[in-house]
Design an enzyme around this catalytic site. Sequence first.
Site, PDB file in Angstrom:
ATOM      1  N   GLY A 189     -23.827   5.464 -50.007  1.00 29.96           N
ATOM      2  CA  GLY A 189     -22.451   5.073 -50.299  1.00 29.96           C
ATOM      3  C   GLY A 189     -22.377   3.897 -51.252  1.00 29.96           C
ATOM      4  O   GLY A 189     -21.535   3.003 -51.099  1.00 29.96           O
ATOM      5  N   ALA A 190     -23.244   3.904 -52.280  1.00 34.12           N
ATOM      6  CA  ALA A 190     -23.389   2.731 -53.151  1.00 34.12           C
ATOM      7  C   ALA A 190     -22.416   2.696 -54.316  1.00 34.12           C
ATOM      8  O   ALA A 190     -22.465   1.769 -55.120  1.00 34.12           O
ATOM      9  CB  ALA A 190     -24.822   2.679 -53.689  1.00 34.12           C
ATOM     10  N   ASN A 191     -21.531   3.671 -54.433  1.00 31.57           N
ATOM     11  CA  ASN A 191     -20.660   3.706 -55.602  1.00 31.57           C
ATOM     12  C   ASN A 191     -19.437   2.805 -55.480  1.00 31.57           C
ATOM     13  O   ASN A 191     -18.740   2.563 -56.467  1.00 31.57           O
ATOM     14  CB  ASN A 191     -20.202   5.138 -55.911  1.00 31.57           C
ATOM     15  CG  ASN A 191     -19.415   5.753 -54.771  1.00 31.57           C
ATOM     16  OD1 ASN A 191     -20.015   6.264 -53.837  1.00 31.57           O
ATOM     17  ND2 ASN A 191     -18.084   5.705 -54.828  1.00 31.57           N
ATOM     18  N   TYR A 240     -13.452   5.911 -34.216  1.00 33.43           N
ATOM     19  CA  TYR A 240     -14.125   4.974 -35.110  1.00 33.43           C
ATOM     20  C   TYR A 240     -14.915   3.947 -34.304  1.00 33.43           C
ATOM     21  O   TYR A 240     -16.092   3.675 -34.602  1.00 33.43           O
ATOM     22  CB  TYR A 240     -13.120   4.266 -36.014  1.00 33.43           C
ATOM     23  CG  TYR A 240     -13.782   3.254 -36.931  1.00 33.43           C
ATOM     24  CD1 TYR A 240     -14.598   3.669 -37.974  1.00 33.43           C
ATOM     25  CD2 TYR A 240     -13.609   1.889 -36.723  1.00 33.43           C
ATOM     26  CE1 TYR A 240     -15.230   2.755 -38.805  1.00 33.43           C
ATOM     27  CE2 TYR A 240     -14.233   0.960 -37.544  1.00 33.43           C
ATOM     28  CZ  TYR A 240     -15.043   1.399 -38.588  1.00 33.43           C
ATOM     29  OH  TYR A 240     -15.678   0.485 -39.391  1.00 33.43           O
ATOM     30  N   GLY A 246     -17.277  -0.462 -52.793  1.00 38.54           N
ATOM     31  CA  GLY A 246     -17.240  -1.331 -51.623  1.00 38.54           C
ATOM     32  C   GLY A 246     -18.508  -2.125 -51.379  1.00 38.54           C
ATOM     33  O   GLY A 246     -19.155  -2.631 -52.301  1.00 38.54           O
TER      34      GLY A 246
END
Length: 304
Positions: free
Chosen positions: A21-23, A174, A25
């Site tokens: 999820g490095a793209n 969550y 935030g």
Amino acid sequence: MPGFTADNVTDQTGKVFVVTGANSGLGFEAARVLAARGGDVVMACRDEGKARTAMARIAAETPGAKLDFVELDQADLDSVRRAADALRGRDRIDVLINNAGVMMPPLSHTAQGFELQFGVNHLGTFALTCLLLPALEQTAGSRVVITSSIAHKSGEALWSDPKAEAGYSRMQRYYDSKLANALFLVELDRRLRASGSGIAAIGCHPGVAATNLGRNFGFARLLMPLAGKLLNTAEEGAWPTLQAATDPEAESGDYYGPRGIREMAGESGPAFLTRLARDPGAGQWLWKRSVELTGINPGLRAVD
């Protein structure tokens, strides 16, 4: 004693970091700093176009940054397996940073039919980590970073219904997924230590940071920019991730988060895990359930 920030990240030349999820935030901010310190960063993301855009931003800031892309969709265990296959082909992996996650979406399911938050946040993380343990074992001093949340404190371990067939509360699901991350961290550390592994399992949480993870909040998402001014920016929220990934004093089983009031903001340091998150029985039960649901068993024995 001062806390940990990006300024404490030393030279990482020669090390390979896989950041899920490095793209955007927190993942983007961690990848940006690691690349600036000389690390080789593999952006493991679902959308190649967004990943390439993020890589271009990092390269503009750090000319010559060593960046690569691997397709990873944690909502599909087949994609997780393909990503693991691609990553195992690399010469080395020093640190796996499990950052990808989803937060409070409408009821949705993974490709295998699991409730999305449990499926992405925990099962995808469990599967990728277990599949990469043999590769990590080949590199001395390697680490697995697992991202939880202060929300784990409200988790109730409701995983007997992994597809949410009996009902769905996006908030509770969550909380439960973040408790699963914390339990996985503790249980992974226990099993790695018992096996004599050289891999360190280290956890972190960002506190409250203004990122696009809160896009499903409805009206509350409009308050996130204000929260960023009062609490953590995405850049600051990545400090615990960076500490878990690079602090030479970090040890397996450590857990880091902001040091401010209620661990919501501030510089990074040791953070709090609930009694339930540290419960060996709950950890073993979740491990067994995760093996059953993913079909992936790393072979690490339970600790009595």
